[in-house]
Enzyme design. Structure first.
Site, PDB file in Angstrom:
ATOM      1  N   HIS A   1      91.376  39.213  24.572  1.00 15.17           N
ATOM      2  CA  HIS A   1      91.195  40.115  25.450  1.00 15.17           C
ATOM      3  C   HIS A   1      91.972  40.248  26.815  1.00 15.17           C
ATOM      4  O   HIS A   1      92.917  39.706  27.204  1.00 15.17           O
ATOM      5  CB  HIS A   1      89.812  39.955  26.620  1.00 15.17           C
ATOM      6  CG  HIS A   1      89.521  40.648  27.334  1.00 15.17           C
ATOM      7  ND1 HIS A   1      89.558  40.087  28.794  1.00 15.17           N
ATOM      8  CD2 HIS A   1      88.842  42.034  27.041  1.00 15.17           C
ATOM      9  CE1 HIS A   1      89.083  40.890  29.538  1.00 15.17           C
ATOM     10  NE2 HIS A   1      88.220  41.863  28.781  1.00 15.17           N
TER      11      HIS A   1
ATOM     12  N   HIS B   1      96.443  46.345  34.358  1.00 14.53           N
ATOM     13  CA  HIS B   1      94.438  46.283  34.202  1.00 14.53           C
ATOM     14  C   HIS B   1      93.828  48.000  35.624  1.00 14.53           C
ATOM     15  O   HIS B   1      94.433  46.905  36.893  1.00 14.53           O
ATOM     16  CB  HIS B   1      93.784  45.196  34.630  1.00 14.53           C
ATOM     17  CG  HIS B   1      92.734  44.995  34.348  1.00 14.53           C
ATOM     18  ND1 HIS B   1      91.907  44.113  35.056  1.00 14.53           N
ATOM     19  CD2 HIS B   1      91.781  45.505  33.531  1.00 14.53           C
ATOM     20  CE1 HIS B   1      90.542  43.750  34.860  1.00 14.53           C
ATOM     21  NE2 HIS B   1      90.821  44.906  33.862  1.00 14.53           N
TER      22      HIS B   1
END
Length: 600
Positions: free
Chosen positions: A129, A175
């Site tokens: 992830h 991110h």
């Protein structure tokens, strides 16, 4: 020759402890005496008998025993040790060294041995992830380094969040809406190409969280095609009708993502980024009364909404025009063509998402909280969905320190992609690393057959149902070795040698969860426990044996002395060497346990 270590007492006195070398424990001496006929050596015929009767290696031959004897002799010579016998046999020390060797006496199978010809949904897949993050989820660097490390560890699913760069003419991996620093997509793709199959030949899946406009999607399609070339797999028809097998996709790379909303608007994206930047500027001047914790909580809520929007099973009515803007175009066709595993977002709630047509296949993503709710209300439906489709579970957005959740709930319900933050560490990650030691560490594990079958009335395995005991595992903890080599004399205690004990924890379906621990051995770098424990298992196929060594401390928290996790289904019966790992999952050079496994 024994060494002496001085340990201080009250800063003015010292105690001397003699530290000898590791010696065969009484149990090993008894085994040698039994199979050698009370002799000083065990010959190849006697060794073969030991391999068959104690180690459960029924196919062992005298030739196998001869190879072991030759390898032990070669290692002895490499150490510069002499022997006073020339027969093809093992002395007590030779026999003991063989048992302690995790190269030749492993606790689990080390080769790929599962059937690899079934469709992809039949396998658990080692899944990362936010694979590009070097640390926490809010402010760490984005880099190709953690991607390389994950691939070297055998991870088979890499996740990349792709966004436009500041000038909107290139793609970066970052991110989004955090303080993380970006890395270019092309750098990540080139590193993936170089390291994709260094640890496993089986297919690598790249999941993309896409925040791009169609023109940049076209650029991504070109980057992927040029970088991967013939390594890239996608259906020529543009629509995958049935998932291929890992065997048929060896050395191939697969792209998985959802087709982004057709109302992607570069102005909207830019507006959001400018708004966030403006809010950041205002924070410095106007939000001084807001605590750092409140600011983080606000950001976490936004991140949670962002990932949920990209990966959940909910979707707005596709015919609604309330949020659409003029001049917007569809996803670039070349980009769509490269998406092999579609991450669809069906309309309606969870029930609708899990009951798709028989002619459809897709990947569905749920957060760890959504999984918990779904497991409580739709457990069998989840299992039924995963028999043909792919289910991905991802960590909740509040795990800013890159911690992880308990993976067993996903595996119990057949979820193939239980996505973990591989840059973190902790007990959950140890379970993940232990699970994927299965099947030679190739990153693909064939799911138990009971998760893939249906009854005459379409009934499937119910993870919430308690089943009768299927087997009993007996675990013997004989001794430990290697701490004196890998740690400094006063690492565990300034006043005396360490006081080690071992904790055993079976993790599986709720009925199988059980914990045991040995007695504490005081003041000994080479502890001998010689204790046995019994675990009753209802679903041994999903059980993991987590092993941890602790050093007892009377005044503070017990010190960490090593850990490992072993899949019960892969355990080899007999007396086995069990190497231990540090908190980050790195293998110690010397630390190991001598254990015994038996299925009753």
């Amino acid at each position: 020759m024994k060494k002496t270590h001085d340990y201080k007492v009250f800063k003015c006195f010292s105690r001397k402890f003699k530290i000898g070398g590791v010696e065969p424990p009484p149990y090993v001496k008894l085994i040698l005496a039994k199979y050698s006929g009370a002799g000083a050596h065990i010959d190849t015929a006697q060794l073969r008998r030991f391999l068959v009767e104690v180690q459960g290696e029924e196919g062992s031959t005298v030739a196998d025993a001869e190879r072991i004897v030759e390898e032990v002799a070669r290692r002895r010579q490499n150490r510069g040790e002499l022997t006073d016998h020339h027969l093809p046999s093992l002395t007590l020390d030779d026999f003991f060294n063989f048992l302690l060797s995790d190269d030749h006496n492993q606790a689990i199978k080390t080769q790929v041995h599962h059937d690899m010809t079934a469709p992809l949904p039949h396998y658990y897949i080692y899944t990362g992830h936010n694979s590009y993050l070097t640390g926490n989820q809010l402010s760490s660097d984005c880099s190709d380094v953690p991607i390389i490390k994950a691939l070297q560890a055998g991870v088979r699913v890499i996740e990349l969040d792709i966004w436009p760069n500041s000038t909107k003419d290139d793609i970066q991996v970052i991110h989004g809406r955090t303080l993380t620093t970006p890395v270019t997509l092309i750098r990540c793709l080139r590193s993936i190409r170089e390291y994709a199959f260094i640890a496993s030949p089986y297919p690598l899946i790249i999941t993309l969280e896409d925040h791009l406009t169609p023109d940049l999607q076209a650029k991504v399609a070109e980057m992927i095609s040029v970088t991967f070339g013939d390594m890239l797999y996608y259906p020529q028809s543009g629509c995958l009708e049935k998932f291929p097998s890992p065997e048929s996709l060896k050395h191939r790379i697969i792209i998985s993502t959802k087709a982004p909303k057709e109302d992607v608007d570069s102005k909207s994206v830019k507006g959001k980024e400018n708004s966030l930047q403006k809010e950041g500027d205002e924070d410095e001047d106007e939000d001084e009364d807001e605590s750092p914790r409140e600011k983080v909580c606000d950001l976490l809520a936004e991140l949670e909404d962002e990932e949920t929007d990209n990966e959940s099973y909910e979707e707005d009515d596709e015919n609604s025009s309330s949020d659409r803007r003029a001049g917007q175009s569809e996803t670039h066709p070349d980009y769509k063509l490269l998406i092999t595993i579609q991450a669809g977002k069906p309309k309606g709630g969870l029930k609708s998402a899990l009951n798709i047509g028989s002619n459809q296949i897709r990947r569905l993503s749920l957060s760890e909280q959504a999984l918990e709710k779904a497991a409580a209300s739709h457990g069998p439906d989840l299992v039924r969905f995963t028999q043909k489709n792919v289910l991905r579970i991802y960590p909740k957005g509040t795990r800013v320190n890159s911690s992880n959740y308990k993976p067993m709930l996903g595996w119990m319900h057949g979820a193939q992609m239980v996505a973990f933050n591989m840059q973190g560490h902790g007990k959950s990650l140890w379970l993940m690393q232990g699970m994927f030691r299965c099947n030679g560490g190739c990153g693909y594990i064939k799911k138990p057959q009971f998760l893939m079958t249906k009854g005459p009335h379409r009934e499937v395995f119910d993870p919430n149902r308690t089943l009768p005991v299927k087997t009993t595992l007996k675990v013997g903890v004989h001794m430990g070795d290697g701490w004196s080599s890998d740690f400094s004399p006063r690492h565990f205690d300034s006043y005396s040698p360490p006081d080690f004990y071992v904790k055993l924890h079976v993790v599986g379906v709720p009925a199988d969860d059980d914990k045991k621990k040995t007695k504490i051995i005081d003041n000994n770098w080479f502890p001998v426990w010689d204790e046995s424990f019994v675990f009753s298992l209802t679903v041994p196929e999903l059980a993991l044996l987590r092993i941890a060594v602790r050093e007892h401390d009377r005044s503070e928290k017990d010190d960490f002395g090593g850990q490992t996790c072993l899949p019960v289904s892969e355990l080899r019966p007999g007396i086995r060497s069990v190497p231990l790992f540090d908190k980050k999952g790195e293998k110690y050079k010397s630390v190991r346990l001598l254990m015994q496994f038996e299925f009753l």
